[in-house]
Design an enzyme around this catalytic site. Structure first.
Site, PDB file in Angstrom:
ATOM      1  N   GLU A 215       0.802  -1.227   0.000  1.00 40.77           N
ATOM      2  CA  GLU A 215       0.000   0.000   0.000  1.00 40.77           C
ATOM      3  C   GLU A 215       0.838   1.282   0.000  1.00 40.77           C
ATOM      4  OE1 GLU A 215      -2.827  -0.386   3.209  1.00 40.77           O
ATOM      5  OE2 GLU A 215      -3.863  -2.030   2.239  1.00 40.77           O
TER       6      GLU A 215
ATOM      7  N   GLU B  77      -5.669  -8.451   0.228  1.00 41.99           N
ATOM      8  CA  GLU B  77      -6.373  -8.139   1.477  1.00 41.99           C
ATOM      9  C   GLU B  77      -7.824  -7.817   1.172  1.00 41.99           C
ATOM     10  OE1 GLU B  77      -4.751  -5.058   4.012  1.00 41.99           O
ATOM     11  OE2 GLU B  77      -2.698  -5.749   3.646  1.00 41.99           O
TER      12      GLU B  77
HETATM   13  O1  IFM Z   1      -4.575  -3.387   8.925  1.00 37.91           O
HETATM   14  C1  IFM Z   1      -4.451  -2.808   7.671  1.00 37.91           C
HETATM   15  C2  IFM Z   1      -3.251  -3.371   6.938  1.00 37.91           C
HETATM   16  O2  IFM Z   1      -2.077  -3.196   7.651  1.00 37.91           O
HETATM   17  C3  IFM Z   1      -3.091  -2.708   5.598  1.00 37.91           C
HETATM   18  N1  IFM Z   1      -4.317  -2.737   4.854  1.00 37.91           N
HETATM   19  C4  IFM Z   1      -5.527  -2.328   5.514  1.00 37.91           C
HETATM   20  C5  IFM Z   1      -5.675  -3.065   6.831  1.00 37.91           C
HETATM   21  C6  IFM Z   1      -6.974  -2.634   7.528  1.00 37.91           C
HETATM   22  O3  IFM Z   1      -6.977  -1.276   7.774  1.00 37.91           O
END
Ligand code: IFM
Length: 444
Positions: free
Chosen positions: A168, A353
């Site tokens: 990210e 994710e």
């Molecule tokens: O917990 C975070 C993760 O570290 C990165 N992506 C989003 C998740 C939820 O906010």
């Protein structure tokens, strides 16, 4: 409560996995780990809920065998984890043998259980010594990140199936140096534009190192923003275009076309590092897969009274998770089809994710997170639809294996498939974990 899909609804080589990140679960006080900017930023009043930090977290450093057993018992194929730069190089230069040994043992444990290791090199724990020299706003940091990449890959590269460089980059750069919502909490357009470039440069440099080791299956993980205008007004539509430049096109254009969006460069390009154009071929070097993290949409309204980028996010009408994020699976479909058609074509994509925070409680050894089961159901149905459309989606990783340290929100927000009692460190698989267990083992 079961899912309506099972493994049979996906291609035979589709990978189901669970994801975590080092600082969020390991416990940074164990194993001679160095200080990261999260250790200090969390201790500055007002930054993090209850000033929580990751010093103990889920004590995964000591309990990783237990956690790997959980992943195996869930029927998952793969584990997405990250390596902490501060743990491996506490002073930014010398190696902490305990840190490297830990990742060695961890990867052995993953492989022994027949799981595929999916490694993320950087998931946000910048060593404090790197923060001292300006963090990602300083061009030296990508150089040092390449050294870190080299050290990690020399030690565990022989056993990892997939590697992503950065998790990210929008969060690493924009959220952390412009919005100030994450460590180091800076709010400065010049620092932000430099960080936006240097994080992509770090990706390019790490990729170069990985290729020099003949490492395979290399990618990057992006949280592209799916933005929608809050109204049909021209101003809101234009504002959504700017949101899109910052959240999506900055990353997709640079990786796949070798340039940054002109509607951003024309406004704030004066803050970019000198001669940044010379780095674009490194940044746009081919990758083998792309990771997409998706949670919600952005609902965007023009804010002409404010300085550039002249927009703000507004509250939407849809049901929300514990984070206050709207539940909007349709956004995943729009996003995936768009990037497939406009950028990636036959490049493999993994949903690295997806998940939701919920106020989960354990009662009689059970945690009935049925809202989360519905959330995953709706998003995985979208994945099935997108695969049928032709998007080459090769895997899906639930965020997260465990309840964990949710950065500025501390331990209040629970994203886990497995509940963690932070007093006792007891793990309790939730209904969503059991739903995955049944769906992917084919027992339903
Ligand atoms: O917990 C975070 C993760 O570290 C990165 N992506 C989003 C998740 C939820 O906010």
């Amino acid at each position: 409560m079961n899912f309506n899909f099972s493994r049979r609804d996906f291609p035979t080589d589709f990978i189901f996995g669970a994801a975590t990140a080092a600082y969020q679960i390991e416990g940074s006080k164990f194993g001679n780990c160095g200080s990261s900017h999260w250790d200090t930023w969390s201790k500055t009043p007002g930054n993090v809920h209850k000033a929580d930090d990751g010093s103990i977290a889920c004590d995964h450093y000591n309990k990783f065998d237990l956690d790997l057993d959980l992943i195996k018992s869930g029927g998952f194929d793969s584990y997405r984890f990250s390596t902490s730069w501060a743990r491996v190089m506490p002073d930014g230069t010398n190696i902490n043998p305990d840190g490297l040994d830990f990742y060695d043992r961890l990867v052995d444990g993953i492989v022994e259980r027949g799981l595929k290791p999916n490694l993320t090199l950087y998931h946000w724990e910048l060593p404090s010594v790197m923060s001292d020299i300006g963090g990602w706003s300083n061009r030296e940091v990508p150089e040092r990140f390449a050294d870190f990449t080299n050290i990690i890959i020399e030690r565990i590269g022989d056993r990892v199936d997939y590697v992503s460089t950065i998790n990210e980059p929008w969060c690493v750069a924009w959220l952390s140096y412009f919005i100030g919502g994450q460590a180091p909490g800076i709010k400065d357009i010049r620092a932000a534009m430099r960080a936006m470039h240097h994080i992509m440069l770090a990706h390019g440099k790490a990729l170069e190192v990985l290729r020099s080791h003949d490492q395979e299956n290399l990618g990057i993980v992006l949280n592209l923003g799916h933005g929608e205008a809050a109204s049909n007004n021209d101003e809101d539509i234009l504002a959504t275009k700017t949101f899109d430049a910052i959240h999506t096109r900055w990353f997709m254009d640079s990786l796949f076309k070798g340039y940054y969006p002109t509607d951003m460069i024309s406004k704030v390009g004066n803050h970019m590092p000198e001669n940044f154009e010379n780095d674009m071929s490194l940044i746009s070097a081919p990758i083998d897969w792309l990771g997409i993290n998706y949670y919600t949409r952005g609902l965007i309204k023009a804010a002409p009274e404010e300085p550039w980028p002249h927009f703000k996010g507004v509250d939407g009408p849809l049901p929300k998770t514990q984070m206050g994020w709207e539940i909007y699976p349709e956004g995943l479909e729009l996003l995936l089809k768009r990037i497939y058609n406009d950028y990636t074509n036959d490049l493999p994509i993994m949903i690295t994710e997806n998940g939701m925070a919920n106020e989960d409680v354990v009662d009689n050894n059970e945690c009935n997170d049925f809202d989360r089961v519905r959330y995953f159901e709706d998003h995985l149905q979208i994945v099935i639809r997108c695969i049928a459309y032709g998007v080459p989606i090769k895997g899906f990783f639930g965020w997260s294996l465990l309840d964990n340290y949710e950065w500025a929100y501390g331990y209040e927000k629970r994203f886990g498939l497995v509940h963690v009692d932070y007093e006792t460190q007891k793990r309790t698989p939730k209904a969503s974990f059991k739903a995955f267990q049944k769906a992917i083992s084919g027992n339903q």
